[in-house]
Scaffold this motif. Structure first.
Motif, PDB file in Angstrom:
ATOM      1  N   GLU A   1      45.366  32.545  38.681  1.00 47.72           N
ATOM      2  CA  GLU A   1      45.679  33.800  37.996  1.00 47.72           C
ATOM      3  C   GLU A   1      44.539  34.804  38.128  1.00 47.72           C
ATOM      4  O   GLU A   1      44.764  36.008  38.235  1.00 47.72           O
ATOM      5  N   ASP A   2      43.293  34.285  38.142  1.00 51.47           N
ATOM      6  CA  ASP A   2      42.127  35.170  38.254  1.00 51.47           C
ATOM      7  C   ASP A   2      42.028  35.823  39.627  1.00 51.47           C
ATOM      8  O   ASP A   2      41.329  36.834  39.778  1.00 51.47           O
TER       9      ASP A   2
ATOM     10  N   LYS B   1      44.867  36.579  41.600  1.00 51.53           N
ATOM     11  CA  LYS B   1      46.103  37.257  41.996  1.00 51.53           C
ATOM     12  C   LYS B   1      45.903  38.758  42.161  1.00 51.53           C
ATOM     13  O   LYS B   1      46.397  39.361  43.115  1.00 51.53           O
ATOM     14  N   ARG B   2      45.183  39.358  41.240  1.00 49.05           N
ATOM     15  CA  ARG B   2      44.974  40.801  41.329  1.00 49.05           C
ATOM     16  C   ARG B   2      44.198  41.154  42.603  1.00 49.05           C
ATOM     17  O   ARG B   2      44.550  42.094  43.319  1.00 49.05           O
ATOM     18  N   TRP B   3      43.118  40.405  42.855  1.00 47.62           N
ATOM     19  CA  TRP B   3      42.344  40.633  44.081  1.00 47.62           C
ATOM     20  C   TRP B   3      43.202  40.371  45.321  1.00 47.62           C
ATOM     21  O   TRP B   3      43.171  41.154  46.283  1.00 47.62           O
TER      22      TRP B   3
ATOM     23  N   ASP C   1      46.511  40.473  45.713  1.00 44.07           N
ATOM     24  CA  ASP C   1      47.523  41.514  45.912  1.00 44.07           C
ATOM     25  C   ASP C   1      46.885  42.811  46.422  1.00 44.07           C
ATOM     26  O   ASP C   1      47.461  43.510  47.278  1.00 44.07           O
ATOM     27  N   ALA C   2      45.698  43.138  45.923  1.00 49.23           N
ATOM     28  CA  ALA C   2      45.012  44.355  46.375  1.00 49.23           C
ATOM     29  C   ALA C   2      44.636  44.253  47.854  1.00 49.23           C
ATOM     30  O   ALA C   2      44.780  45.225  48.613  1.00 49.23           O
TER      31      ALA C   2
END
Length: 557
Positions: free
Chosen positions: A264-265, A267-269, A271-272
């Motif tokens: 989860e930590d 995922k943002r990176w 996707d970016a």
């Protein structure tokens, strides 16, 4: 009712005249009516009652303020009492706790007692180092232990030590998690790096192509068509390769992370990074499109220049080939057999170049360059098949003549005793097959021709011995109504599923055409179609000359 005038001192009231029905004697004061007397009595009684009511209201307001003030004071006192009781209870509780762990009842807590207190109350074993620091801070000057007055400070110190230990544990867990995430990120970055390297290579390739195309657009006017088209082909190959790589990159970007459990930590990176690569690939696709548009414009200019060069060289070569054909008295079929040496289906550029190199040259004439030989072959290879067939050669060498005056078509060269096949009408078109040959008896030039209408062949006089012209060489056609040029005779074969011409070329009104095959009717559509060459760009194909309703699209000029 009449008011009685007020009497001043010394004044005597005048006697009012007696009214009818009045029993009172003259000079007697008339009595007030009962209702008026009662009203006056009520006004006299009401005044003291209102004053008393006002005093009562003032008193009630004073009492109400006093009650509110005393109520607030009572609440404050009660709250203070509660707080005092709570503080006293807390103090007793603290003292009871202190007494509970003061096992030796000496009024202080020793190190051992502090350790037991911490383990029991906070489930925390104080590290020896922290316990020593607490002892130095809370038991200065060699005191035996922690007193009751320092008990709260002891609890704070234990809490601080406990949080420090927890921080250390959290730090270890955080560092372990960070290490785990770094390894997972490194593994995920492998796919990103591969795609990024490919995109970097595409970017460099497109930069090189763009530079070449810009130079070509600037300097292309000074280049030959072959050089321009060659550079355009190289640019197109590079663009095509870049587009294929971009397509692969897009698929790889879409597939990144599929089947993998991404924390989860991350995922943002993750996707970016995917969005960044997808945006870069999209940008490169736009660059490919823009460069391709530039190449297309340059290519159109190159093809236009090539068509001009092909026509110039082709016209010169055509004259030489026809001269050779006339000198050798060769038919198109015989000339074809002389040119082609290997494949009976047609001759290629090498065979045609060898033939042209062997033709007689005029005085001072230079040899044709390799580029000129290729252009000459393109002029004869109108179907762009890479080989020129016998039928194609005949259509290129075909000479059309228009009948300018009615004349006889005969079987033999000799006019004397020649049998007439039929009369040729003015405006009729014939194809020259042989000649001109001088007829000795009449001393006129005659040619063997084929009628385009009925395919009949025979001999015709070009002109009479008195100078009258019967035939005129050169026939052209002009588009009089906009139509299309298709690569096949069957117009339906050049139509896609939507009913639109797929590879058709629009012919505007006024376009000039050179005939390659005489018009014939297509049975399925009723259209009369002819094969021709567009004078402007050299394109060869089939065009509808007459529609199935009689509309004329192409006329002879």
């Amino acid at each position: 009712k009449k008011e009685e005038p007020k009497k001043e001192d010394g004044d005597t009231a005048k006697e009012e005249p007696k009214e009818e029905g009045d029993d009172k004697a003259p000079g007697t004061e008339p009595q007030k009516p009962k209702e008026e007397s009662k009203q006056d009595g009520n006004d006299a009684d009401t005044a003291p009652t209102q004053q008393a009511l006002q005093k009562v209201q003032i008193r009630l307001g004073t009492l109400r303020s006093t009650i509110e003030r005393e109520t607030r004071s009572l609440k404050t006192s009660v709250q203070a009492s509660y707080k005092k009781a709570a503080a006293l209870s807390e103090k007793n509780k603290v003292q009871a706790t202190f007494t509970q762990y003061d096992k030796d009842k000496d009024g202080v807590l020793s190190k051992r007692e502090i350790t037991v207190f911490s383990k029991t109350e906070y489930k925390f074993a104080i590290p020896e180092e922290d316990l020593s620091k607490m002892w130095q801070a809370l038991c200065p000057d060699g005191e035996k232990g922690v007193k009751l007055c320092d008990f709260q400070a002891l609890k704070v110190a234990i809490g601080v030590a406990r949080e420090r230990v927890k921080d250390q544990a959290r730090k270890v867990a955080r560092e372990a998690r960070e290490q785990e995430l770094a390894e997972a990120k490194k593994e995920l970055q492998t796919g990103f790096v591969d795609v990024a390297e490919t995109l970097k290579g595409v970017e460099q390739a497109l930069a090189d192509v763009n530079k070449t195309v810009v130079q070509l657009a600037t300097q292309g006017k000074d280049l030959k068509s072959e050089q321009t088209l060659s550079k355009c082909s190289e640019a197109e190959e590079s663009i095509k390769s870049s587009m294929e790589k971009l397509s692969e990159c897009t698929q790889q970007i879409t597939g990144l992370g599929e089947g993998a459990e991404i924390a989860e930590d991350l995922k943002r990176w993750f996707d970016a990074e995917k969005r960044k690569l997808a945006t870069l690939a999209k940008s490169h696709e736009g660059t490919c499109g823009r460069v391709q548009q530039m190449v297309d414009r340059i290519k159109v200019d190159g093809l236009r220049k090539e068509a001009t060069e092909v026509k110039e060289v082709g016209d010169k070569v055509l004259v030489k080939v026809r001269q050779y054909q006339a000198e050798k008295e060769l038919s198109a079929a015989a000339l074809f057999d002389e040119i082609q040496k290997q494949d009976s289906e047609g001759f290629d550029v090498d065979e045609f170049s060898a033939f042209l190199s062997g033709l007689p040259k005029a005085e001072g004439e230079d040899d044709m360059t390799e580029a000129e030989l290729k252009l000459a072959f393109k002029a004869f290879d109108e179907d762009k098949a890479g080989k020129v067939s016998k039928a194609a050669l005949e259509s290129v060498l075909m000479v059309l003549m228009r009948v300018t005056k009615d004349v006889a078509l005969t079987q033999n060269l000799s006019i004397k005793d020649a049998k007439t096949i039929r009369r040729l009408a003015e405006g009729e078109v014939v194809q020259k097959l042989e000649g001109p040959v001088k007829e000795e008896t009449a001393q006129v030039m005659r040619v063997r021709v084929r009628c385009m209408e009925d395919k009949k062949e025979g001999w015709v006089s070009v002109a009479g011995n008195a100078g009258s012209a019967y035939l005129q060489e050169g026939v052209e056609f002009k588009v009089v109504k906009e139509t299309i040029l298709t690569p096949t005779f069957d117009i339906e074969a050049a139509v896609d599923d939507d009913g639109k011409p797929s590879t058709a070329k629009k012919l505007k009104q006024g376009e000039l055409l050179e005939l390659r095959e005489w018009g014939r009717q297509q049975e399925s559509t009723g259209l009369t179609r002819m094969k021709c060459k567009v004078r402007s760009d050299g394109t060869v194909g089939y065009v509808t000359s007459v529609g199935n309703t009689g509309i004329q699209f192409v006329e002879m000029i």
